[in-house]
Write an enzyme that holds these catalytic residues in place. Structure first.
Site, PDB file in Angstrom:
ATOM      1  CG  ASP A   1      -2.054   0.987   1.106  1.00 37.37           C
ATOM      2  OD1 ASP A   1      -3.194   0.532   0.895  1.00 37.37           O
ATOM      3  OD2 ASP A   1      -1.812   2.207   1.182  1.00 37.37           O
TER       4      ASP A   1
ATOM      5  CE  LYS B   1      -4.895   2.355   4.167  1.00 44.01           C
ATOM      6  NZ  LYS B   1      -5.558   2.421   2.851  1.00 44.01           N
TER       7      LYS B   1
ATOM      8  CB  THR C   1     -16.209  -0.433  -8.016  1.00 39.99           C
ATOM      9  OG1 THR C   1     -16.431  -1.461  -7.064  1.00 39.99           O
ATOM     10  CG2 THR C   1     -17.489  -0.160  -8.788  1.00 39.99           C
TER      11      THR C   1
ATOM     12  CD  GLU D   1     -14.621  -8.886  -2.744  1.00 36.49           C
ATOM     13  OE1 GLU D   1     -13.671  -9.550  -3.186  1.00 36.49           O
ATOM     14  OE2 GLU D   1     -15.548  -9.383  -2.059  1.00 36.49           O
TER      15      GLU D   1
ATOM     16  CG  LEU E   1     -15.747  -6.727   0.577  1.00 41.77           C
ATOM     17  CD1 LEU E   1     -15.990  -5.639   1.608  1.00 41.77           C
ATOM     18  CD2 LEU E   1     -14.353  -7.267   0.764  1.00 41.77           C
TER      19      LEU E   1
ATOM     20  CE  LYS F   1     -19.183  -3.445  -6.295  1.00 44.71           C
ATOM     21  NZ  LYS F   1     -18.102  -3.593  -5.381  1.00 44.71           N
TER      22      LYS F   1
ATOM     23  N   GLY G   1     -35.487   4.638   5.871  1.00 47.72           N
ATOM     24  CA  GLY G   1     -34.817   5.450   6.891  1.00 47.72           C
ATOM     25  C   GLY G   1     -34.111   6.617   6.231  1.00 47.72           C
TER      26      GLY G   1
ATOM     27  CB  CYS H   1     -19.755   1.110  -2.187  1.00 48.11           C
ATOM     28  SG  CYS H   1     -18.185   0.542  -1.514  1.00 48.11           S
TER      29      CYS H   1
ATOM     30  CE  LYS I   1     -16.670   4.206  -5.151  1.00 49.66           C
ATOM     31  NZ  LYS I   1     -16.104   3.293  -6.089  1.00 49.66           N
TER      32      LYS I   1
HETATM   33  C1  UGA Z   1     -22.227  -2.256  -0.731  1.00 45.88           C
HETATM   34  C2  UGA Z   1     -22.803  -3.549  -1.342  1.00 45.88           C
HETATM   35  O1  UGA Z   1     -23.854  -4.039  -0.507  1.00 45.88           O
HETATM   36  C3  UGA Z   1     -21.721  -4.616  -1.480  1.00 45.88           C
HETATM   37  O2  UGA Z   1     -22.253  -5.782  -2.112  1.00 45.88           O
HETATM   38  C4  UGA Z   1     -20.576  -4.039  -2.334  1.00 45.88           C
HETATM   39  O3  UGA Z   1     -19.503  -4.957  -2.482  1.00 45.88           O
HETATM   40  C5  UGA Z   1     -20.034  -2.786  -1.651  1.00 45.88           C
HETATM   41  O4  UGA Z   1     -21.105  -1.824  -1.512  1.00 45.88           O
HETATM   42  C6  UGA Z   1     -18.942  -2.223  -2.512  1.00 45.88           C
HETATM   43  O5  UGA Z   1     -19.224  -1.785  -3.626  1.00 45.88           O
HETATM   44  O6  UGA Z   1     -17.771  -2.301  -2.110  1.00 45.88           O
HETATM   45  P1  UGA Z   1     -21.601  -1.531   1.780  1.00 45.88           P
HETATM   46  O7  UGA Z   1     -21.342  -0.177   1.200  1.00 45.88           O
HETATM   47  O8  UGA Z   1     -20.629  -2.144   2.723  1.00 45.88           O
HETATM   48  O9  UGA Z   1     -21.785  -2.609   0.593  1.00 45.88           O
HETATM   49  O10 UGA Z   1     -22.973  -1.437   2.583  1.00 45.88           O
HETATM   50  P2  UGA Z   1     -24.477  -1.913   2.388  1.00 45.88           P
HETATM   51  O11 UGA Z   1     -24.767  -2.994   3.337  1.00 45.88           O
HETATM   52  O12 UGA Z   1     -24.809  -2.122   0.964  1.00 45.88           O
HETATM   53  O13 UGA Z   1     -25.241  -0.603   2.911  1.00 45.88           O
HETATM   54  C7  UGA Z   1     -25.128   0.615   2.197  1.00 45.88           C
HETATM   55  C8  UGA Z   1     -25.998   1.687   2.803  1.00 45.88           C
HETATM   56  O14 UGA Z   1     -27.372   1.388   2.589  1.00 45.88           O
HETATM   57  C9  UGA Z   1     -25.833   1.874   4.313  1.00 45.88           C
HETATM   58  O15 UGA Z   1     -25.762   3.266   4.579  1.00 45.88           O
HETATM   59  C10 UGA Z   1     -27.086   1.260   4.887  1.00 45.88           C
HETATM   60  O16 UGA Z   1     -27.466   1.839   6.099  1.00 45.88           O
HETATM   61  C11 UGA Z   1     -28.101   1.553   3.795  1.00 45.88           C
HETATM   62  N1  UGA Z   1     -29.262   0.637   3.787  1.00 45.88           N
HETATM   63  C12 UGA Z   1     -29.072  -0.690   3.555  1.00 45.88           C
HETATM   64  C13 UGA Z   1     -30.539   1.147   3.979  1.00 45.88           C
HETATM   65  O17 UGA Z   1     -30.736   2.352   4.168  1.00 45.88           O
HETATM   66  N2  UGA Z   1     -31.610   0.287   3.942  1.00 45.88           N
HETATM   67  C14 UGA Z   1     -31.452  -1.047   3.724  1.00 45.88           C
HETATM   68  O18 UGA Z   1     -32.480  -1.763   3.701  1.00 45.88           O
HETATM   69  C15 UGA Z   1     -30.166  -1.553   3.529  1.00 45.88           C
END
Ligand code: UGA
Length: 447
Positions: free
Chosen positions: A33, A38, A130, A160, A162, A216, A265, A272, A275
């Site tokens: 990195d 880090k 991405t 990815e 995750l 993705k 909410g 992710c 953007k």
């Molecule tokens: C998201 C995707 O879910 C992953 O599959 C992907 O790999 C990742 O982006 C990425 O591109 O790296 P992440 O950003 O970790 O993952 O979080 P999420 O669980 O998707 O939640 C994103 C946002 O949506 C959070 O702010 C969460 O609070 C909100 N959210 C989620 C809601 O407001 N309502 C829901 O029902 C679910």
């Protein structure tokens, strides 16, 4: 064939987890990195960010940590990376460009330009970041042109999926593996790398470059759309006196719709979804396909309106004026089980309230350090109870498990007024109302 040796370039959420997971799968791994702090942390076996289970996994494999497998090491030398690796995973970040919708590819481009000139023998570079569709083809040509190995230095794209908070589980047990390849050698190498999850039944899908890149961005766009859909329904419920939580449950029982990602909410944030939908729109525009994605503009606006609506709800609860009012904010991260505050709806709402004259005190179980760095002028308290002391209203903005366990009576004893607003629809209104609180939530009727 001997196991391929693996390098991981970029050691953030994605790269640090991927490097540790590859070591867990039995590979020799070398990480790099460009941020020295880090690397120093990782070399000690510490995770550079809070991610459940990551530190334990690192400690099991980082060389020099007592009792570790020693399979995971780090270097800041591109020569060493190139000499060591048969497969190089690119895990650098691709943030939104400053002031524009497009994706900033400078970290990816710099990584490729630093690595490729040292690739003297056959190697596979595997992009995981991405990126806008079309990047893989461009980067493959650049690698072939810069690498002394020429066409023997190949590229593949392996998006990815995750989620933060579940990064370790999602990496070791992914729900699918997608690879975009230009030829059979790349596919064979990646089948070797992912042999363990594939043997456990994980689907392995082989595509061309553009499809892999699009899988993705379209997956994240779909997830964002699902959230904005239910938040749009919340707006209608607010106008009509309906209850979006009941509505989501009822429509979610239809298997074709499903119950996941229907939590209304203050909307989505993080590094992710926001953007990615913007970069996708920008890229579609460049390709002459902008009309196909105009709906994403609406997805984005609905999402941002929810933050504004939360501010309005707070203003209403405070009798119409924010100036000088004391507001307790529970939660600063963009989601629970993460310390990430990038584009966090919670921190954004807290910031808007502060800028409009309220005295805001924030508490978050893991995100305080990052929140303070982004928004130093907000007040911070060491616990939910401390944040709530003297508050005229309490806002629940990130659904950490510990907030569900709060005792409404005990919290009510320290606040100036028993007003709570649930921006995540995970608290039990009956419980709070029983303890004498005025409970309001987005998309739910006022009692
Ligand atoms: C998201 C995707 O879910 C992953 O599959 C992907 O790999 C990742 O982006 C990425 O591109 O790296 P992440 O950003 O970790 O993952 O979080 P999420 O669980 O998707 O939640 C994103 C946002 O949506 C959070 O702010 C969460 O609070 C909100 N959210 C989620 C809601 O407001 N309502 C829901 O029902 C679910």
């Amino acid at each position: 064939m001997a196991s391929p040796r693996i390098t991981v370039i970029g050691l953030g959420y994605l790269g640090a987890t991927h490097a540790a997971a590859m070591a867990e799968l039995g590979f020799e791994v070398l990480g790099l990195d460009v941020v020295p702090e880090k690397m120093r942390k990782l070399e000690q076996g510490s995770a550079p960010m809070f991610e459940p289970g990551l530190e334990e996994l690192l400690r099991s494999h980082v060389a020099g940590v007592e009792g570790s497998s020693g399979r995971l090491r780090f270097t800041d030398s591109w020569e060493e990376i190139a000499a060591f690796g048969d497969i190089h995973f690119l895990c650098v970040n691709t943030p939104q460009k400053h002031g524009e919708y497009g994706c900033d590819m400078s970290y990816v481009d710099r990584a490729v330009d630093s690595l490729a000139p040292h690739l003297e023998r056959p190697a596979l570079v595997v992009g995981k970041s991405t990126v806008p569709v079309g990047s893989a083809e461009r980067l493959a040509a650049r690698i072939a042109a810069l690498a002394p190995a020429g066409a023997d230095a190949e590229l593949a794209w392996n998006p990815e999926f995750l989620r933060e908070g579940f990064a370790v589980k999602d990496t070791l047990h992914p729900d699918r593996i997608v690879i975009g390849v230009g030829g059979p050698r790349a596919e064979a190498l990646l089948r070797d790398v992912y042999a363990t999850p594939v043997a456990e039944g994980t689907p392995f899908l082989v595509t061309d470059f553009p499809t892999a890149e699009l899988v993705k961005t379209s997956a994240n766009s779909f997830l964002a759309t699902k959230i904005s859909f239910i938040n749009a329904m919340a707006e209608v419920c607010e106008a009509a006196g309906g209850d979006v939580v009941k509505l989501a449950e009822a429509i979610g029982h239809d298997d074709r719709i499903g119950r996941k990602f229907l939590r209304a909410g203050i909307g989505f944030g993080g590094g992710c979804l926001p953007k990615d939908i913007r970069a996708f729109m920008a890229r579609a525009g460049e390709l002459g396909a902008s009309e196909a994605l105009t709906f994403l503009r609406e997805v984005d606006s609905i999402n941002m309106r929810r933050r504004a609506q939360m501010v309005e709800l707070a203003r209403e609860a405070l009798g119409g004026a924010l100036l000088g009012k004391r507001i307790a904010v529970l939660g600063a991260t963009f989601k629970p089980d993460s310390d990430d505050v990038r584009d966090s709806p919670a921190l954004n709402v807290a910031g808007q309230l502060h800028l409009q004259g309220a005295q805001v005190t924030v508490y978050d179980p893991k995100g305080m350090h990052n929140a303070r760095a982004v928004f130093p002028t907000l007040g911070y308290a060491p616990s939910a109870l401390d944040a709530a002391r003297g508050a005229d209203v309490v806002l629940h903005l990130t659904e950490w498990a510990e907030f569900k366990e709060l005792d409404p009576a005990a919290l009510g004893d320290v606040t100036a007024a028993r007003h709570i607003l649930d921006g995540r629809n995970t608290l039990d209104p009956t419980l709070w109302r029983k303890a004498g609180w005025t409970f309001r939530a987005l998309g739910r009727p006022t009692l």
